[in-house]
Enzyme design. Structure first.
Site, short mmCIF file in Angstrom:
data_model
loop_
_atom_site.label_atom_id
_atom_site.label_comp_id
_atom_site.label_asym_id
_atom_site.label_seq_id
_atom_site.Cartn_x
_atom_site.Cartn_y
_atom_site.Cartn_z
N SER A 176 0.85 -1.20 0.00
CA SER A 176 0.00 0.00 0.00
C SER A 176 0.88 1.25 0.00
CB SER A 176 -0.95 -0.05 1.20
OG SER A 176 -1.91 0.96 1.14
N ASP A 241 -10.00 -4.29 -5.14
CA ASP A 241 -9.43 -3.37 -4.15
C ASP A 241 -10.29 -2.11 -4.07
OD1 ASP A 241 -7.78 -1.48 -2.75
OD2 ASP A 241 -6.02 -2.65 -3.29
N HIS A 270 -8.39 -4.73 -0.46
CA HIS A 270 -7.12 -4.09 -0.09
C HIS A 270 -6.46 -4.77 1.10
CE1 HIS A 270 -4.30 -0.78 -0.45
NE2 HIS A 270 -4.38 -0.56 0.85
#
EC number: 3.1.2.22
Length: 294
Positions: A176, A241, A270
């Site tokens: 991320s 996501d 995610h």
């Protein structure tokens, strides 16, 4: 793995007007989009001899024994920007060739990630070295884009100089927001490999999916740096996501000069890619077999 934070792209009409009518500096965008440091879940204690030890709070959700906790090495180093940054070395596989330099997500700290590092490293036969961003955990200062780059540089230097791990044995792993410093470092130093887990193209492209170029006030422009990465790159992204759209992973993959077969996890969001069997399978295949012949 602990949840990596809420949606990055939930902006009000006023915020949209503010971004386009009064374009902010990259640091303002970075702070608005990315940084959600939790209350620290650990501390680093130093005894009279100078030895350091890790102490976790209940919120760290430690899943292993005291013996394994005592084996986790912790230290604090200083960055080029003057901040003190907490670092952690988890020796999951002492005979392993590779060490992951792991840059975690935006809403966790080392205490919350420690159990995950042990589980991951033992399963893929890698040691794991990680660090907290400025303003996270025991790290001082405030989180910012410039500090992200200084933080990972400091961690890299500790791994190289204190522990003697050579670049050809270091795998940079970013998840991320952690893909941002990972891409930056990988664009400047060659290493064994790079793993980009749910990467973003840039800050504005997360907030405004129709953005087609990098503006001067954008933050985290990984899409413009990843073409300079000379190491093999494995991109991992969930097709559903909800924080960083799958299109980001696809675009990053297409820009990598030495991209290997990516892992697109069908149906994953995610924060749950690690729950799918193909996650560990792909990592093992990449590290154990593909790197040996690259």
């Amino acid at each position: 793995m602990p949840e990596q934070g809420p949606r990055m792209n939930s902006f009000s009409l006023g915020e949209l007007c503010w971004l386009f009518c009064c374009p902010p500096c990259p640091s303002r965008i970075a702070a608005k989009l990315a940084f959600l440091p939790p209350e620290p879940t650990y501390s680093v204690h130093t005894d009279p001899s100078g030895a350091t030890s890790l102490h976790l709070t209940e919120r760290a959700d430690w899943q292993y024994s005291q013996r394994e906790l005592d084996a986790v090495e912790v230290l604090v180093t200083r960055t080029s920007r003057g901040n003190r940054v907490g670092c952690m070395f988890v020796r999951c596989a002492p005979a392993s060739r590779y060490t992951l330099l792991f840059s975690h997500g935006n809403a966790v700290d080392l205490g919350q990630m420690c159990s995950f590092y042990i589980g991951l490293g033992s399963r893929i036969n890698c040691n794991v070295f990680s660090y907290d961003y400025s303003g996270y955990g025991v790290s001082t200062g405030k989180p910012s884009e410039k500090n992200l780059y200084a933080d990972i540089e400091a961690a890299w230097q500790v791994l190289r100089n204190k522990y003697g791990v050579t670049p050809e044995n270091i795998i940079l792993y970013g998840q991320s927001i952690g893909t941002v410093p990972t891409v930056d470092l990988a664009s400047r130093y060659e290493c064994a490999a790079v793993i980009l887990h749910s990467p973003l193209m840039s800050g504005l492209r997360v907030a405004f999916p129709d953005t087609r170029k990098t503006y001067c006030f954008d933050a985290f422009p990984s899409i413009d740096k990843v073409s300079k990465v000379a190491s093999p790159v494995l991109v991992i992204h969930g097709t559903e996501d909800e924080v960083i759209d799958f299109s980001h992973g696809l675009a990053i993959y297409e820009r990598c000069p030495r991209a290997v077969e990516p892992l697109w996890v069908e149906g994953a969001g995610h924060n749950d890619i690690e729950l799918y069997a193909q996650y560990l399978e792909r990592l093992k295949q990449f590290i154990t077999f593909e790197l040996a012949t690259s």
